[in-house]
Design a protein around this motif. Structure first.
Motif, short mmCIF file in Angstrom:
data_model
loop_
_atom_site.label_atom_id
_atom_site.label_comp_id
_atom_site.label_asym_id
_atom_site.label_seq_id
_atom_site.Cartn_x
_atom_site.Cartn_y
_atom_site.Cartn_z
N LYS A 43 1.03 -9.82 7.97
CA LYS A 43 1.34 -10.94 7.08
C LYS A 43 0.95 -12.28 7.71
O LYS A 43 0.40 -13.16 7.05
CB LYS A 43 2.83 -10.93 6.73
N LYS A 88 -2.77 -12.87 7.69
CA LYS A 88 -3.31 -13.05 6.34
C LYS A 88 -4.49 -12.10 6.05
O LYS A 88 -5.39 -12.44 5.28
CB LYS A 88 -3.79 -14.51 6.14
N ARG A 108 -2.94 -9.92 1.11
CA ARG A 108 -1.91 -10.72 0.44
C ARG A 108 -0.52 -10.19 0.78
O ARG A 108 -0.36 -8.99 0.99
CB ARG A 108 -2.11 -10.68 -1.08
N ASP A 109 0.46 -11.06 0.82
CA ASP A 109 1.81 -10.66 1.22
C ASP A 109 2.36 -9.52 0.37
O ASP A 109 3.07 -8.64 0.87
CB ASP A 109 2.77 -11.86 1.15
#
Length: 309
Positions: free
Chosen positions: A200, A203, A206-207
Motif C-alpha cells: 500500500k 502504491k 490501488r488500496d
C-alpha cells in the motif's frame, strides 16, 4: 469497523470457504506425514511418492470421495480455530496493539499478536483437528500409513475418544497444536500485515485492489510452510497415534518425546515429510483464507455503511 464478535465470525467463515477447496490437499499431506513413521529412509514401502501420485493412489484405491475425508470436522476446525485466531488478531489490531508509539506497524508486535492469536485458536479448535486427522489417515489396508482408527464419522469418533479418555482426551496432542498454530500464525499474520502495508505504501496497486491481499497472501504462504511444517508433522503424529490399555500414546509421550524420536529415527528431513503437500495445501489455503477474510470484512463494512447512510 466490525465489532469484536463479528471479527470472530468473519474470520471463521473466511477460512471455512478456503478449507472447502483445500481439504483434499490436507488428506494427502496427512498421509505423507504419517508414511514411514519412525522408520529410516529406504526401509519402508512408499505408497505415496509425491503429491500427484498420492492423489492418484488415494482416488484409485479408496475412491475419489476419499479425497474429502474428514471434511466435516475440518470445516468445524476452520470455523472455531481460525474464527478465534483471526478474530483475536483483528481485535488486537483494532486496539492498536500492533503499532508503535508513532502509529506505524511494529513487526515484533505483529509477530507477538499473531502468536497469541494462534495459541488461542489452537486451544479452541483442537478436538476437531484431532478427529479430522484420524479420519483423514484411515484408508484401505493396501495403502494404510500410521495408526488406523475405526471412526465412522466425526460424531462417532468424538464419542469414542471421550469414552476412552474423558473430557481431556478430546484435547490430547494440544501441546503440539499450540506450537504448530502459534508459529504458523506468527509467520502468517505478521508477514501478511507487513507485506500488505508495504504494498500500500509503495502504491504498486490501488488500496482497494484485490491484488493487494493476494500478493501479501502468497508471500505469507511461503513463510508459513518454512516455519510451520516441522510442527505440523509432530502435530499429525501425536493426534493420530493410538492408545494403550492405560490411555497412553503407543509411540509418543508428548511433544518433546515425539521430536526426539523423529529426529533419531528419521533424521532432520523427517520433520519435512510431506513438505510439498504442505506447500500445495498451505499456499492456496493461506491465499484463499486471507483474501476471503479481507473481502468479507470489506463487504461487511460496505453493508454496514449502506444501513447507516
Amino acid at each position: 469497523m466490525p465489532s469484536n464478535a463479528v471479527e470472530f465470525f468473519l474470520g471463521g467463515i473466511a477460512t471455512c470457504g478456503a478449507g472447502l477447496f483445500t481439504n483434499p490437499l490436507e488428506v494427502v499431506k496427512t498421509r505423507m506425514q504419517l508414511q514411514g513413521e519412525l522408520k529410516a529412509r529406504g526401509t519402508y514401502q512408499r505408497h505415496y511418492r509425491n503429491v500427484f501420485h498420492a492423489f492418484y493412489t488415494i482416488a484409485r484405491v479408496d475412491g475419489l470421495l476419499a479425497l474429502q475425508k474428514g471434511l466435516v470436522p475440518a470445516l468445524w476446525y476452520q470455523l472455531f480455530m481460525n474464527g478465534a485466531r483471526l478474530g483475536t488478531y483483528q481485535c488486537l489490531v483494532n486496539m492498536g496493539l500492533t503499532k508503535n508509539s508513532k502509529g506505524e506497524l511494529s513487526y515484533p508486535r505483529a509477530v507477538a499478536a499473531g502468536a497469541f492469536a494462534g495459541c488461542c485458536g489452537a486451544c479452541v479448535g483442537s478436538p476437531f483437528y484431532l478427529i479430522k486427522t484420524q479420519l483423514q489417515a484411515r484408508s484401505h489396508q493396501a495403502i494404510a500409513v500410521g495408526h488406523q482408527h475405526t471412526h465412522h464419522g466425526m460424531t462417532h469418533g468424538l464419542r469414542l475418544i471421550y469414552s476412552d479418555g474423558g473430557f481431556f482426551g478430546l484435547w490430547r496432542g494440544v501441546s503440539a497444536a499450540i506450537a504448530r498454530v502459534t508459529v504458523g500464525s506468527a509467520a502468517q499474520l505478521s508477514t501478511f500485515s507487513a507485506t500488505k502495508e508495504f504494498i500500500k505504501d509503495s502504491k504498486v496497486f490501488r488500496d482497494e485492489s484485490i491484488l493487494v491481499p493476494i500478493t501479501a497472501s502468497m508471500i505469507s504462504g511461503v513463510a508459513v510452510v518454512v516455519f510451520m511444517t516441522p510442527f505440523d508433522v509432530i502435530s499429525t503424529r501425536l493426534y493420530n497415534q493410538g492408545l494403550d490399555g492405560k490411555g497412553r500414546g503407543l509411540y509418543y509421550r508428548g511433544f518433546l518425546d515425539c521430536f526426539l524420536k523423529v529426529l533419531m529415527k528419521e533424521g532432520p528431513l523427517g520433520f519435512y515429510k510431506g513438505w510439498s503437500a504442505s506447500w500445495f495445501r498451505l499456499a492456496p489455503h493461506t491465499v484463499l483464507s486471507l483474501v476471503f477474510w479481507d473481502q468479507t470484512r470489506i463487504l461487511y463494512k460496505n453493508i454496514q455503511d449502506s444501513f447507516t447512510s
